[in-house]
Design a protein around this motif. Structure first.
Motif, PDB file in Angstrom:
ATOM      1  N   GLU A 192      14.132  44.998 113.866  1.00 26.80           N
ATOM      2  CA  GLU A 192      14.968  44.527 112.765  1.00 26.80           C
ATOM      3  C   GLU A 192      15.065  43.007 112.724  1.00 26.80           C
ATOM      4  O   GLU A 192      15.063  42.412 111.635  1.00 26.80           O
ATOM      5  N   ALA A 193      15.195  42.394 113.890  1.00 26.98           N
ATOM      6  CA  ALA A 193      15.352  40.935 113.925  1.00 26.98           C
ATOM      7  C   ALA A 193      15.061  40.412 115.316  1.00 26.98           C
ATOM      8  O   ALA A 193      15.307  41.099 116.313  1.00 26.98           O
ATOM      9  N   VAL A 194      14.541  39.195 115.395  1.00 30.68           N
ATOM     10  CA  VAL A 194      14.396  38.490 116.663  1.00 30.68           C
ATOM     11  C   VAL A 194      15.105  37.149 116.529  1.00 30.68           C
ATOM     12  O   VAL A 194      15.294  36.624 115.427  1.00 30.68           O
ATOM     13  N   TYR A 195      15.489  36.568 117.687  1.00 30.44           N
ATOM     14  CA  TYR A 195      16.367  35.411 117.699  1.00 30.44           C
ATOM     15  C   TYR A 195      15.838  34.298 118.596  1.00 30.44           C
ATOM     16  O   TYR A 195      16.475  33.926 119.583  1.00 30.44           O
ATOM     17  N   PRO A 196      14.666  33.751 118.307  1.00 29.34           N
ATOM     18  CA  PRO A 196      14.131  32.697 119.180  1.00 29.34           C
ATOM     19  C   PRO A 196      14.952  31.416 119.110  1.00 29.34           C
ATOM     20  O   PRO A 196      15.360  30.983 118.035  1.00 29.34           O
ATOM     21  N   ALA A 197      15.191  30.829 120.266  1.00 26.82           N
ATOM     22  CA  ALA A 197      15.873  29.536 120.313  1.00 26.82           C
ATOM     23  C   ALA A 197      14.866  28.423 120.056  1.00 26.82           C
ATOM     24  O   ALA A 197      13.681  28.553 120.346  1.00 26.82           O
ATOM     25  N   VAL A 198      15.346  27.324 119.519  1.00 26.46           N
ATOM     26  CA  VAL A 198      14.508  26.153 119.258  1.00 26.46           C
ATOM     27  C   VAL A 198      14.760  25.138 120.367  1.00 26.46           C
ATOM     28  O   VAL A 198      15.881  24.657 120.541  1.00 26.46           O
ATOM     29  N   GLY A 199      13.708  24.819 121.127  1.00 30.64           N
ATOM     30  CA  GLY A 199      13.826  23.814 122.167  1.00 30.64           C
ATOM     31  C   GLY A 199      13.509  22.431 121.626  1.00 30.64           C
ATOM     32  O   GLY A 199      13.395  22.216 120.409  1.00 30.64           O
ATOM     33  N   THR A 200      13.364  21.482 122.536  1.00 27.11           N
ATOM     34  CA  THR A 200      13.057  20.103 122.139  1.00 27.11           C
ATOM     35  C   THR A 200      11.657  19.728 122.590  1.00 27.11           C
ATOM     36  O   THR A 200      11.140  20.251 123.579  1.00 27.11           O
ATOM     37  N   VAL A 217      20.048  25.287 118.483  1.00 22.68           N
ATOM     38  CA  VAL A 217      19.498  25.773 117.227  1.00 22.68           C
ATOM     39  C   VAL A 217      18.865  27.133 117.481  1.00 22.68           C
ATOM     40  O   VAL A 217      18.057  27.289 118.402  1.00 22.68           O
ATOM     41  N   VAL A 218      19.245  28.118 116.674  1.00 22.68           N
ATOM     42  CA  VAL A 218      18.733  29.471 116.819  1.00 22.68           C
ATOM     43  C   VAL A 218      18.052  29.896 115.525  1.00 22.68           C
ATOM     44  O   VAL A 218      18.604  29.736 114.433  1.00 22.68           O
ATOM     45  N   LEU A 219      16.851  30.444 115.654  1.00 18.27           N
ATOM     46  CA  LEU A 219      16.156  31.051 114.523  1.00 18.27           C
ATOM     47  C   LEU A 219      16.488  32.531 114.463  1.00 18.27           C
ATOM     48  O   LEU A 219      16.662  33.189 115.496  1.00 18.27           O
ATOM     49  N   ARG A 220      16.579  33.052 113.249  1.00 19.79           N
ATOM     50  CA  ARG A 220      16.679  34.487 113.042  1.00 19.79           C
ATOM     51  C   ARG A 220      15.527  34.902 112.141  1.00 19.79           C
ATOM     52  O   ARG A 220      15.367  34.348 111.045  1.00 19.79           O
ATOM     53  N   VAL A 221      14.751  35.849 112.608  1.00 21.32           N
ATOM     54  CA  VAL A 221      13.581  36.311 111.870  1.00 21.32           C
ATOM     55  C   VAL A 221      13.785  37.794 111.581  1.00 21.32           C
ATOM     56  O   VAL A 221      13.746  38.625 112.495  1.00 21.32           O
ATOM     57  N   LYS A 259       9.653  22.966 117.707  1.00 22.67           N
ATOM     58  CA  LYS A 259      10.418  22.117 118.614  1.00 22.67           C
ATOM     59  C   LYS A 259      11.170  21.061 117.811  1.00 22.67           C
ATOM     60  O   LYS A 259      10.688  20.581 116.790  1.00 22.67           O
ATOM     61  N   ALA A 260      12.346  20.719 118.271  1.00 24.49           N
ATOM     62  CA  ALA A 260      13.129  19.659 117.655  1.00 24.49           C
ATOM     63  C   ALA A 260      12.684  18.324 118.226  1.00 24.49           C
ATOM     64  O   ALA A 260      12.620  18.152 119.457  1.00 24.49           O
TER      65      ALA A 260
END
Length: 469
Positions: free
Chosen positions: A345-353, A446-450, A465-466
């Motif tokens: 249904e969804a994945v939640y990858p974090a955004v690193g730097t 920062v969290v992505l939701r896909v 990456k940020a």
């Protein structure tokens, strides 16, 4: 990474832990049902207690706070606008979909949800009890919500209903693992289309809840006869102040499986402390804990789990049903942000730097993605900014916390996007792609939701990456 249904220690080590705890209590002259004296738990024993309790503490706090804010149990409340920074109920909430939150008390009666058809490309219903196992019985991914339906929800302790009984007018049946549940609809509101947004919010308001007694025209049983242990402002408060009381309540309203290893290890851990299913909590009959010590261990474990966010947040094994997830992932998801959805249904990858350093609000950042680097979403995606300490939205006058189809975004002429996390919007940057930052010396995430990810593509896709400006 653990395997389904297994803990993070070996069976031999787990047995040794539980045996040591039981023997220690017996040597101390304690027996079940008798007044208890303070006992000396080893560091390993306290750590096991915290790790195996976190999923229940987190969900007790979330579900009961939801009921308090939701006008009590057996109620449904539908959003009409996206969440903002005033939401303090849960860490890392989303700002890309609307919720219908139904809080269910199944003790006296089954509950029936009346669900409409939805004019949205993404809707799901998530049902979660105190054990933090996540069930998604219906979703648009599975072809549901094309027509109105009803669902009867019950637990093995629900009075007035036998499992397998068919009820006229009910389309679906769902057996829950607990008596007190959150049943949460996530709805993509298509907020960039005002007419469609209006239709969807009206459909959301039409979701209804009634008990089986009410459906049959009978007077429903009163559900005001339960005294809940106090919730905590944070989960750490429960670990410090009333862990055994909360766990006794949880034990009395949760289904434990004799064949489930995690269930039996948890029960074995608490039995010598005087907490067993079916018992009335009595502070004079349980072994008192050093709450300050337990809290410190919980704080350390919480920090350790949060440090894994970059590695674990996109794990496709999170937020699964009972028997399909082990202790390591249960612990992480309960610390990082309770009540998420499974990877289908969804994945939640974090955004690193880009430089590997933690993000801090003293700095400005930009996140760049080309058209080929956009998240592999088959429904939609969003990117959301939080403060690290609490996992809350960062307050700003624009109430802008995310970038995406509902939060607003503008792709560039090549189909990619640049998202700016800065205190002041740079000239030429679209308003939709600016996440306002309150300057200060504090961590940000920062969290992505896909949503409905293409899991095949996700295997080789790399989160952006940020870059520090």
């Amino acid at each position: 990474m653990d395997h389904a249904g297994k803990g993070s220690t070996t069976p031999l080590k787990r047995c040794a832990i539980f045996l040591t705890l039981a023997v220690g209590l017996i040597v101390a002259g304690l027996s079940l049902g008798q007044p208890r004296e303070a006992i000396a738990l080893s560091d390993v024993q306290v750590e096991e207690l915290v790790k195996r309790s976190f999923q229940y503490v987190a969900m007790y706090n979330v579900n009961n706070k939801s009921a308090i804010q939701n006008r009590g149990w057996n109620t449904c409340v539908a959003d009409t606008q996206l969440k903002d920074h005033t939401l303090k109920l849960i860490a890392r909430p989303n700002n890309d979909s609307l919720y219908i939150v139904c809080m269910l008390d199944l003790r006296k009666d089954p509950v029936i949800l009346e669900m409409p058809a939805f004019d949205s490309k993404y809707v799901s219903l998530m049902i979660t009890g105190y054990d933090h196992y996540v069930n998604i019985p219906v979703s648009t991914r599975q072809g549901d919500f094309q027509q109105p339906e009803t669902m009867l929800i019950f637990s093995e302790r629900t009075a007035g209903y036998e499992k397998g009984e068919r009820v006229k007018g009910v389309d679906r049946y769902f057996e829950a693992t607990g008596d007190f549940l959150s049943a949460v609809f996530r709805v993509m509101p298509h907020s960039n289309d005002p007419e469609r947004f209006d239709r969807i919010t009206k459909q959301m308001k039409s979701v209804d809840l009634l008990t089986l007694s009410e459906m049959r025209g009978e007077e429903p049983e009163s559900i005001d006869d339960v005294d809940f242990p106090a919730v905590g402002e944070t989960d750490l408060d429960i670990f410090e102040n009333n862990l055994l009381e909360v766990m006794q309540f949880v034990f009395n309203h949760t289904t434990f499986d004799s064949g489930n290893e995690l269930d039996q290890e948890l029960l074995a851990l608490y039995q010598p402390l005087g907490v067993v299913p079916g018992r009335t909590y009595n502070p004079e009959k349980v072994a008192p804990l050093d709450g300050e010590r337990v809290r410190k261990v919980a704080e350390r474990i919480e920090a350790e789990e949060m440090a894994k966010a970059g590695q674990m947040a996109a794990n496709t094994g999170l937020f699964k049903t009972k028997g399909d997830i082990g202790l390591e992932l249960l612990l992480f998801q309960s610390v990082y942000g309770p009540i998420g959805q499974p990877a289908v249904e969804a994945v939640y990858p974090a955004v690193g730097t880009a430089d590997g350093e933690p993000m801090n609000a003293q700095n400005d950042y930009v996140i760049r993605m080309t058209a080929d680097e956009l998240p592999p979403a088959q429904a939609f995606w969003s990117l959301t900014l939080y403060d690290t300490k609490n996992g809350f939205f960062i307050p700003n006058d624009r109430k802008k916390y995310s970038v995406g189809e509902n939060g607003g975004m503008q792709l560039n002429e090549d189909g990619g996007i640049e998202i700016y996390i800065v205190a002041e919007k740079p000239e030429g940057v679209p308003e939709e792609n600016w996440l306002p930052l309150k300057r200060g010396d504090y961590g940000i995430d920062v969290v992505l939701r896909v949503y409905v990810p293409d899991l095949k593509k996700f295997e080789t896709w790399t989160p952006p990456k940020a870059e520090k400006l």
